[in-house]
Design an enzyme around this catalytic site. Structure first.
Site, PDB file in Angstrom:
ATOM      1  N   CYS A 108       0.837  -1.191   0.000  1.00 39.49           N
ATOM      2  CA  CYS A 108       0.000   0.000   0.000  1.00 39.49           C
ATOM      3  C   CYS A 108       0.877   1.248   0.000  1.00 39.49           C
ATOM      4  CB  CYS A 108      -0.864  -0.044   1.263  1.00 39.49           C
ATOM      5  SG  CYS A 108      -1.814   1.438   1.543  1.00 39.49           S
ATOM      6  N   CYS A 133      -1.141   4.084  -6.163  1.00 39.54           N
ATOM      7  CA  CYS A 133      -1.976   3.343  -5.203  1.00 39.54           C
ATOM      8  C   CYS A 133      -2.138   1.950  -5.793  1.00 39.54           C
ATOM      9  CB  CYS A 133      -3.328   4.036  -5.052  1.00 39.54           C
ATOM     10  SG  CYS A 133      -4.590   3.051  -4.225  1.00 39.54           S
TER      11      CYS A 133
END
Ligand code: DGL
Length: 262
Positions: free
Chosen positions: A69, A181
């Protein structure tokens, strides 16, 4: 190996890890209770990551942690590395590679709002903006669209158009796009459709880079694994979980179950 993300984004990293290290076993934490990380404070993200690692540490010995992440990595990686002894690998928006690739010197960076506002991202944008123009979109909507897509819900083109409007309305468009992302890689085709007509595009998502870092770690450490099967633990029971389980089948987890993180 412990891998975690707020949702399915990290699975795009897992897919690559499985390709180059088919024998590695892992625990994937799908922290859907805290989704989206992109609208959380830095304090929350740091505390949450510490909690995930500490809780798993109690039930499984950890050899390596993969933060799948960008939001957590940009905000918390250095803190987590100071706190824990095992190696921790993170994923970051790769502006350096983008700078080498771009021809028109216009780079697009799209990431969650927390990633964009982090000190780390601000610093790399500043460093690279002398030789390039960096067009930034901070959005928490795109990760949600990716979550819906894997649950079989059609991606609404109008919503994508709206998210990318800051770029489609430019006179000169970015020719190199950083998907900052891990969720966004699941939408590459849809994003291409929205932007393709504008120019020939190059996408950078750092996923392969991370997979090779992990391969390198296992090669160097010759570490024996202590997890014997692949496990997915999710932190919230939701109604739409059945649809998600369907998608997760392709990852062949031996066990998928709820895990209380509170
Ligand atoms: N997949 C995550 C990232 O790479 C976070 C998405 C979210 O939970 O907002 O930033």
């Amino acid at each position: 190996m412990l891998i975690f993300d707020s949702g399915v984004g990290g699975l795009s990293i897992l897919k690559n890890i499985k390709k180059i290290l088919p024998k590695i076993h892992y625990i994937y934490i799908l922290d859907n209770e805290a989704f989206p990380y992109g609208n959380k404070t830095e304090f929350f993200i740091i505390e949450r990551s510490i909690k995930i690692i500490n809780t798993i540490k109690k039930i499984h010995p950890i050899t390596i942690v993969v933060i799948a992440c960008n939001t957590v990595s940009t905000v918390a990686l250095s803190i987590l590395r100071n706190k824990f002894k095992f190696p921790i690998i993170g994923i970051f928006p790769d502006i350096k590679t983008a700078s080498k690739i771009t021809k028109n010197k216009i780079i697009g960076l799209i990431a969650t709002k927390t990633t964009i506002n982090s000190y780390y991202t601000k610093k790399i944008i500043y460093k690279n903006s002398f030789s390039n123009t960096i067009q930034v979109i901070g959005t928490n909507k795109l990760a949600l669209i990716a979550e819906k897509k894997v649950r079989g819900i059609t991606v609404p083109e109008i919503k994508l158009k709206d998210i990318f409007q800051p770029w489609t309305s430019l006179l000169s468009y970015p020719d190199t796009i950083i998907l900052g992302c891990t969720h966004f890689s699941l939408l590459e085709e849809e994003i291409k459709k929205i932007l393709y007509k504008k120019s020939s595009l190059f996408f950078i998502d750092s996923i392969q880079k991370v997979a090779f870092q992990i391969k390198n770690y296992f090669y160097k450490s010759k570490n024996n694994q202590n997890i014997k099967k692949n496990i997915l633990l999710y932190s919230k029971n939701t109604k739409d979980l059945q649809n998600l389980l369907c998608y997760l089948k392709r990852y062949q987890f031996a066990k998928i179950e709820y895990f209380n993180l509170n």
